[in-house]
Design a protein around this motif. Sequence first.
Motif, PDB file in Angstrom:
ATOM      1  N   GLU A   1     -12.309  -0.135  -8.411  1.00  0.00           N
ATOM      2  CA  GLU A   1     -11.986   0.562  -7.166  1.00  0.00           C
ATOM      3  C   GLU A   1     -11.733  -0.399  -6.000  1.00  0.00           C
ATOM      4  OE1 GLU A   1     -11.068   3.692  -4.684  1.00  0.00           O
ATOM      5  OE2 GLU A   1     -11.277   3.657  -6.856  1.00  0.00           O
ATOM      6  N   PHE A   2     -12.552  -1.430  -5.855  1.00  0.00           N
ATOM      7  CA  PHE A   2     -12.410  -2.363  -4.740  1.00  0.00           C
ATOM      8  C   PHE A   2     -12.300  -3.796  -5.244  1.00  0.00           C
ATOM      9  CE2 PHE A   2     -14.529   1.260  -2.784  1.00  0.00           C
ATOM     10  CZ  PHE A   2     -13.762   1.434  -1.653  1.00  0.00           C
ATOM     11  N   TYR A   3     -11.614  -4.623  -4.467  1.00  0.00           N
ATOM     12  CA  TYR A   3     -11.474  -6.042  -4.785  1.00  0.00           C
ATOM     13  C   TYR A   3     -11.593  -6.823  -3.486  1.00  0.00           C
ATOM     14  CZ  TYR A   3      -9.507 -10.473  -6.300  1.00  0.00           C
ATOM     15  OH  TYR A   3      -9.320 -11.810  -6.579  1.00  0.00           O
ATOM     16  N   GLU A   4     -12.403  -7.852  -3.483  1.00  0.00           N
ATOM     17  CA  GLU A   4     -12.539  -8.693  -2.294  1.00  0.00           C
ATOM     18  C   GLU A   4     -11.662  -9.921  -2.463  1.00  0.00           C
ATOM     19  OE1 GLU A   4     -15.877 -10.838   0.501  1.00  0.00           O
ATOM     20  OE2 GLU A   4     -16.487  -9.301  -0.915  1.00  0.00           O
TER      21      GLU A   4
ATOM     22  N   TRP B   1      -7.078  -4.589 -10.922  1.00  0.00           N
ATOM     23  CA  TRP B   1      -6.268  -3.389 -10.713  1.00  0.00           C
ATOM     24  C   TRP B   1      -5.999  -2.694 -12.050  1.00  0.00           C
ATOM     25  CZ3 TRP B   1      -0.452  -3.232  -9.127  1.00  0.00           C
ATOM     26  CH2 TRP B   1      -0.128  -1.983  -8.608  1.00  0.00           C
TER      27      TRP B   1
ATOM     28  N   LEU C   1     -11.315  -6.713   2.011  1.00  0.00           N
ATOM     29  CA  LEU C   1     -11.703  -5.766   0.984  1.00  0.00           C
ATOM     30  C   LEU C   1     -10.523  -4.827   0.746  1.00  0.00           C
ATOM     31  CD1 LEU C   1     -13.997  -4.885  -0.871  1.00  0.00           C
ATOM     32  CD2 LEU C   1     -14.669  -3.260   0.908  1.00  0.00           C
TER      33      LEU C   1
ATOM     34  N   ARG D   1      -8.831  -1.683  -1.344  1.00  0.00           N
ATOM     35  CA  ARG D   1      -9.039  -0.509  -2.188  1.00  0.00           C
ATOM     36  C   ARG D   1      -7.857  -0.444  -3.158  1.00  0.00           C
ATOM     37  NH1 ARG D   1     -11.156   5.228  -0.350  1.00  0.00           N
ATOM     38  NH2 ARG D   1     -11.443   6.059  -2.452  1.00  0.00           N
TER      39      ARG D   1
ATOM     40  N   SER E   1      -7.000   1.551  -5.524  1.00  0.00           N
ATOM     41  CA  SER E   1      -6.332   2.826  -5.777  1.00  0.00           C
ATOM     42  C   SER E   1      -5.260   3.129  -4.730  1.00  0.00           C
ATOM     43  CB  SER E   1      -7.353   3.957  -5.826  1.00  0.00           C
ATOM     44  OG  SER E   1      -8.008   4.082  -4.585  1.00  0.00           O
ATOM     45  N   ALA E   2      -5.258   2.402  -3.623  1.00  0.00           N
ATOM     46  CA  ALA E   2      -4.265   2.599  -2.577  1.00  0.00           C
ATOM     47  C   ALA E   2      -3.043   1.700  -2.744  1.00  0.00           C
ATOM     48  CB  ALA E   2      -4.892   2.342  -1.213  1.00  0.00           C
TER      49      ALA E   2
ATOM     50  N   TYR F   1       0.822  -1.201   0.000  1.00  0.00           N
ATOM     51  CA  TYR F   1       0.000   0.000   0.000  1.00  0.00           C
ATOM     52  C   TYR F   1       0.864   1.263   0.000  1.00  0.00           C
ATOM     53  CZ  TYR F   1      -3.787  -3.152   1.259  1.00  0.00           C
ATOM     54  OH  TYR F   1      -4.709  -4.172   1.260  1.00  0.00           O
TER      55      TYR F   1
END
Length: 92
Positions: free
Chosen positions: A42-45, A37, A55, A57, A59-60, A17
């Motif tokens: 935006e999110f991936y579980e 990615w 979960l 994020r 973008s981080a 991150y």
Amino acid sequence: MAFRLERERGGFCKVYYRDGSSRVLRLNEYEPLTTAWQAGTEFYEAVDMYGDPVLIRLSALVDVAHASATGLAAYDVDQDELRAYNTAHGED
């Protein structure tokens, strides 16, 4: 050989991150995670090494690393050779 937890010896996926932290995920998360990615999701579980859902994020993220069992074995051999060289030459 470097110390590695038993559940990591079969390979793993590690995400890094922007804040400098990281998380270890199951090896099978690498392909779908990198695909999401690259697609700009935006999110991936995902599932971590303990079987818990996470979960993420996307973008981080800064980097996603893939460590297969064969790659880990090769890395351990290289580290053992380097350690032996340093010991033989008084650098360790």
